[in-house]
Design an enzyme around this catalytic site. Sequence first.
Site, mmCIF file in Angstrom:
data_model
loop_
_atom_site.group_PDB
_atom_site.id
_atom_site.type_symbol
_atom_site.label_atom_id
_atom_site.label_comp_id
_atom_site.label_asym_id
_atom_site.label_seq_id
_atom_site.Cartn_x
_atom_site.Cartn_y
_atom_site.Cartn_z
ATOM 1 N N ASP A 289 6.085 6.427 5.315
ATOM 2 C CA ASP A 289 5.218 5.758 4.333
ATOM 3 C C ASP A 289 5.666 4.303 4.288
ATOM 4 O O ASP A 289 5.975 3.729 5.321
ATOM 5 C CB ASP A 289 5.312 6.437 2.967
ATOM 6 C CG ASP A 289 4.038 6.261 2.131
ATOM 7 O OD1 ASP A 289 3.516 5.136 2.102
ATOM 8 O OD2 ASP A 289 3.580 7.231 1.504
ATOM 9 N N HIS A 323 3.958 2.669 6.954
ATOM 10 C CA HIS A 323 2.615 2.248 6.542
ATOM 11 C C HIS A 323 2.616 0.768 6.183
ATOM 12 O O HIS A 323 1.787 -0.004 6.648
ATOM 13 C CB HIS A 323 2.148 3.083 5.352
ATOM 14 C CG HIS A 323 1.934 4.524 5.688
ATOM 15 N ND1 HIS A 323 1.435 5.427 4.776
ATOM 16 C CD2 HIS A 323 2.127 5.225 6.826
ATOM 17 C CE1 HIS A 323 1.353 6.633 5.346
ATOM 18 N NE2 HIS A 323 1.771 6.525 6.580
#
Length: 513
Positions: A289, A323
Site C-alpha cells: 500500500d 501505491h
Amino acid sequence: MLKTLFVSGTTACFEFDNTNPFYNPSGRYDIYVNGEKTAQSDVNVFSVYNLTPDTEYKVSVSCEEGELAFRTLSETAVVDVKELGAKGDGATDDTYYVQMAIDSCPAGGRVHVPAGSYYVRPIVLKSDITLELAKDAELLGSVKEEDYPYIPARVYDEDGKETIMASWEGDPFDCHQSFVSAFKCKNIRVVGEGAINGNADHSTWWATPKGRKVARPRLVFLNKCEDVVFHGVTCKNSGAWNLHPFFSQNLGFYDVKVQNPYTGPNTDGLDPESCDNVDIVGCTFSVGDDCVAIKSGKIYMGKTYKTPANHHTLRNNLFQDGHGAIVLGSEMSGGVQNLTVSQCLFRHTDRGLRIKTRRGRGKDAIIDGVKFENIKMENVITPLVVNMYYFCDPDGHTEAVWSRKALPVDETTPYIGDFLFKDIDCEDCECMCAYFDGLVEQPIDSLTLENVHFGFKKDAQPAKPAMLEFVSDYCKAGIYIDNVKTVTLKNVTFTGVEGDAVIEKNCGELIIK
C-alpha cells in the site's frame, strides 16, 4: 562529511552530508571501524553493529578523508532470551521467554535476541530498555488469529474520561493486539540486523482483510510513547500496517527496512498518526500500500484531540513498489504541519508525492508548511497528486464528496495551504506529470514547482491520476490544475508530453518563469 544520526550500546548509524538522493555519489565505498574494514555500502546512510557498550570508536570511509569519533552508550545489564530458555527453532512457542526477558530487564538494560527464529505471540515492550535483534535473528509471529487478543477501542477512567487504546484508519476501533506494542512508554530502542516478521503471508489476515468487526493487528503499534528509536531492523509481513506510531513524540527510524509483498492488503510501511517530531532517515520501503502515510485521524479524532502531525523529516529514503511513496492523509482531520521531504528516491510506485483529503475531514484538517526537495523518481505513474475529492469511507462516493458545486465552507471543510516542489527529476512517468485538484469552495492556496523535470516512457499506458469519482484515464499528460489560488512554475521542463504541458482550470494566478 559524515555525521552521526544515532548511537546505542551496540550499534551506530551515520549519514553523508551531501545532496544526492539516497545513493552516495562516490558509488561503493568501504567502511572502517577503528581502522578495520567492517562492511561496504553505496548509500548515504549506513550502520555499524556488534559494538561494545560504553566504548570509544572511530569510523571512517574510503570515499572521504578523516575519521568521526563516537562513544557507545553504557548499559546496566544484558538479558539473553536463549539463556532464559528460548529455543529459536521457528516452531517452539518462545513467547514466555522473550516476554520474560523484556519484563525482567532492568532500566538501561538490553534484551539480546541471538540468531534464530523465535515463534511468538504478541509481545509488549516497556520503558528504558533496548531490544536487540542480532543478525539472522527474527521474531516470527504466530499464524493463529486467536493468539492476538481483542483490544477495545476505548477505556474510561472513573470520571468518564476516555483513553484511545486502538484505532483503524483514523477512528477508534476495536483491534487485535499488534505483534509488538508499547503503551505510554519512554526511552525504547529496537536495534540490530535482525527482523520482526509478522508471518502474515502464512496466516489468514490477508485472505479476509475487509468487513472485520475487530481490525487486523499492526506489526508494531506505539501508543502515546516518547523517545523511541528503531535502528537497522527489518519489519515485514505485517497483518496490516507495519509501523504505526499513534499520538507519540520524538521518534526516530534510521536505516530500517520495511518489506511486504505488493499484494499484501493495507500493508502500509510507516504511518505516524498525530505524532510530533518524527525522523525517517535512510530507510527502504517496499510494501502493499502506501510506503509512508502521515495521518492525524478522521473527524472525531481531529475535532476531539486537535493533534496534528507536526515536525516530520524524511531524508535519504528509498520508496518502491507501493501505491504511494509519501502520502498525506487521507485521515488528516487534525492537520499536517511542518513536513520536509528531501534526498529521497522513488521507484515503481503508482504515485509519488500524494496528498489526499475530502469534504468532511473538518476545519482542523489543515495541511500547510510542506516542502518536497531534491527528489528522484523512476517509473512513477503519476509523480505529484493533490486530491481534495478522495473517495474513501462508506460515504466516499456520494455527491457531498464529489460535487463540483461550491458548497458552504463550514466546520467540515478541509484546507490545503502552501506547497513547495523543488529540484525534482521524474523519469519514465506514464499517466500524468501532476494532478492538482482543489475544492471549488476552498481552493488549494499555493503551489510552487521549481527546477522540476517530467519525462515519459515511450510505451506509457493510460491510467487514472488520482482516486476520485469521474476522473478520466490519461497517458503522457501534462500538469492538471483545477481550483488553485496561485501556481508558480519556475524552470519546469517536459519530455514526451502529448498535448498541453499545462491544463489549467479555475486557477486564480498562473505564473510561469
